[in-house]
Design a protein around this motif. Structure first.
Motif, short mmCIF file in Angstrom:
data_model
loop_
_atom_site.label_atom_id
_atom_site.label_comp_id
_atom_site.label_asym_id
_atom_site.label_seq_id
_atom_site.Cartn_x
_atom_site.Cartn_y
_atom_site.Cartn_z
N LYS A 1 0.83 -1.20 0.00
CA LYS A 1 0.00 0.00 0.00
C LYS A 1 0.87 1.26 0.00
N PHE A 2 1.91 1.25 0.80
CA PHE A 2 2.81 2.40 0.92
C PHE A 2 3.49 2.70 -0.42
N ILE A 3 3.99 1.66 -1.09
CA ILE A 3 4.67 1.84 -2.39
C ILE A 3 3.69 2.33 -3.45
N MET A 4 2.45 1.82 -3.40
CA MET A 4 1.46 2.24 -4.38
C MET A 4 1.18 3.73 -4.25
N PHE A 5 1.05 4.22 -3.03
CA PHE A 5 0.77 5.64 -2.83
C PHE A 5 1.98 6.51 -3.17
N LEU A 6 3.18 6.00 -2.96
CA LEU A 6 4.38 6.74 -3.39
C LEU A 6 4.43 6.85 -4.91
N ASN A 7 4.00 5.79 -5.60
CA ASN A 7 3.91 5.84 -7.07
C ASN A 7 2.91 6.89 -7.53
N LEU A 8 1.82 7.01 -6.79
CA LEU A 8 0.79 8.02 -7.11
C LEU A 8 1.38 9.43 -6.98
N LEU A 9 2.19 9.65 -5.96
CA LEU A 9 2.85 10.95 -5.78
C LEU A 9 3.90 11.19 -6.87
N SER A 10 4.55 10.13 -7.31
CA SER A 10 5.50 10.24 -8.42
C SER A 10 4.79 10.67 -9.70
N ASN B 1 0.53 -12.53 -5.74
CA ASN B 1 1.28 -13.41 -6.63
C ASN B 1 2.74 -12.95 -6.67
N THR B 2 3.64 -13.89 -6.44
CA THR B 2 5.07 -13.54 -6.29
C THR B 2 5.65 -12.90 -7.54
N ASN B 3 5.41 -13.51 -8.71
CA ASN B 3 5.99 -12.99 -9.96
C ASN B 3 5.47 -11.59 -10.28
N SER B 4 4.16 -11.42 -10.18
CA SER B 4 3.57 -10.11 -10.51
C SER B 4 4.04 -9.05 -9.51
N MET B 5 4.17 -9.43 -8.24
CA MET B 5 4.62 -8.47 -7.24
C MET B 5 6.09 -8.11 -7.43
N ASN B 6 6.89 -9.07 -7.83
CA ASN B 6 8.31 -8.78 -8.11
C ASN B 6 8.44 -7.76 -9.22
N PHE B 7 7.66 -7.97 -10.30
CA PHE B 7 7.67 -7.02 -11.42
C PHE B 7 7.21 -5.65 -10.96
N PHE C 1 7.37 -4.37 -7.94
CA PHE C 1 8.39 -3.76 -7.08
C PHE C 1 9.56 -3.20 -7.91
N ILE C 2 9.90 -3.89 -9.02
CA ILE C 2 11.00 -3.42 -9.88
C ILE C 2 10.63 -2.09 -10.54
N ILE C 3 9.43 -2.04 -11.15
CA ILE C 3 9.02 -0.79 -11.84
C ILE C 3 8.78 0.32 -10.82
N SER C 4 8.34 -0.04 -9.61
CA SER C 4 8.14 0.97 -8.56
C SER C 4 9.48 1.54 -8.12
N ILE D 1 12.16 1.87 -9.93
CA ILE D 1 12.62 2.81 -10.97
C ILE D 1 11.85 4.13 -10.83
N SER D 2 10.54 4.03 -10.60
CA SER D 2 9.70 5.22 -10.48
C SER D 2 10.08 6.08 -9.28
N LEU D 3 10.42 5.44 -8.18
CA LEU D 3 10.67 6.18 -6.93
C LEU D 3 12.09 6.68 -6.80
N SER D 4 13.06 5.96 -7.40
CA SER D 4 14.46 6.36 -7.21
C SER D 4 15.15 6.75 -8.51
N GLY D 5 14.41 6.83 -9.62
CA GLY D 5 15.00 7.14 -10.92
C GLY D 5 15.67 8.49 -10.98
#
Length: 344
Positions: free
Chosen positions: A240-249, A316-322, A324-327, A329-333
């Motif tokens: 939830k925290f990462i999703m909202f940080l992506n929204l702010l990005s 789902n592990t695979n979907s969540m891994n993907f 987290f990777i794109i998140s 990049i979005s948060l620390s790019g």
């Protein structure tokens, strides 16, 4: 998305229509590409599980068909050489250019021609929303970049950032929230067009990436309204925290990646003394960030009400891994970009 071969076929035609438009060397060829693109997107919009898809596809078709017919009319008018002295009249040429530009703005969903966009977004699935917000804007924006009508651009930019920010206030539907966010970003893209060809393309690519991170999350967990966000992921606060940080990005808050293209546009506008425009755009974006922060506030404080019962979300592990990777990049790019810049 690709449940049958017809979806793959129409997706390929959709892409080829855009390619025809951006590689065309005549207005007639560009119009033809836009029509191919439109007629291939309509079948992709149909969804048997969604009753609003038919209404949305009809709204989209009627609006785009109107824009296409006026575009063709203005192309024919510009090609007519009935009276040479009348043809070379500045007002006549300016009127035709304004008519052509207006149809392209209507096709892209820019304000003040945005009336169809939130309604169509509301009726489509998340995958189709992503196509509508990203791929479907490439051809009209590329054609808009051929014009050099600064005054018209300034009016469109101000309308887009104003409506995009104020329209998102008090929205509970995430699809409409993303639609008004897209209108706001379109204003910034058109401001980037005034400077260089490459700047708006960089902005568009970053906006597309940030939209992908949000829509991948919404589609994966079937989230459509704000109240769903607050009652989900109670067992996984980090998601939830990462999703909202992506929204702010996506809103363009530093130090996230979404701030980088806005930073470049602000720098260009400041160097070229478009200070009023830059100030208005920045203020309107702050309104956008206000309602994003208002949504995120309870999640960040972690003091929202938790139900005694809630639906267990299957992470789902695979979907969540993907995700987290794109998140990541979005948060620390932005930080990595600055590091690379200083090292070079």
């Amino acid at each position: 998305m690709f449940k049958n071969s017809s979806k793959i076929l129409f997706s390929l035609i959709l892409m080829s229509g855009t390619m025809i438009t951006i590689s065309s060397n005549s207005w007639l060829g560009a119009w033809m590409g836009l029509e191919i693109n439109l007629l291939s997107f309509i079948p992709l919009m149909n969804d048997t599980n969604n009753l609003m898809a038919t209404e949305a596809s009809l709204k989209y078709f009627l609006t785009q068909a109107l824009a296409s017919s006026i575009l063709l009319f203005s192309i024919i008018l510009s090609m007519l050489k009935i009276n040479v002295t009348f043809q070379l009249n500045f007002n006549y040429i300016y009127m035709i250019n304004m008519m052509t530009l207006s149809t392209l703005l209507l096709k892209s969903g820019s304000a003040p021609f945005h009336f169809w966009f939130p309604g169509v977004m509301e009726g489509l699935s998340w995958n189709n929303n992503l196509i509508l917000m990203t791929w479907q804007k490439i051809a009209p924006l590329m054609l808009i970049s051929y014009f050099s009508m600064k005054m018209m651009f300034f009016v469109v930019i101000l309308f887009s950032v104003l409506i995009g920010s104020l329209g998102g206030l008090n929205q509970t539907s995430l699809k409409k929230l993303m639609a008004f966010s897209s209108i706001n970003h379109l204003g910034w893209m058109i401001a980037a067009m005034i400077s260089t060809e490459s700047l708006w393309m960089i902005y568009f690519l970053m906006y597309s990436f940030l939209s992908l991170t949000m829509i991948y999350f919404f589609n994966n967990f079937k989230v459509y309204h704000l109240n769903q966000l607050f009652s989900m992921f109670l067992e996984s606060k980090s998601v939830k925290f990462i999703m909202f940080l992506n929204l702010l990005s996506l809103g363009g808050l530093p130090p996230f990646l979404g701030f980088f293209p806005k930073w470049m546009v602000i720098q260009y506008l400041t160097f070229n003394n478009h200070l009023f425009l830059m100030a208005m755009m920045t203020m309107m974006t702050l309104i956008t960030l206000f309602f994003y922060l208002r949504i995120c506030y309870s999640a960040f404080m972690l003091n929202y009400y938790e139900n005694n019962w809630y639906t267990q979300v299957n992470l789902n592990t695979n979907s969540m891994n993907f995700y987290f990777i794109i998140s990541f990049i979005s948060l620390s790019g932005l930080m990595f970009m600055n590091l690379i810049y200083f090292l070079l």
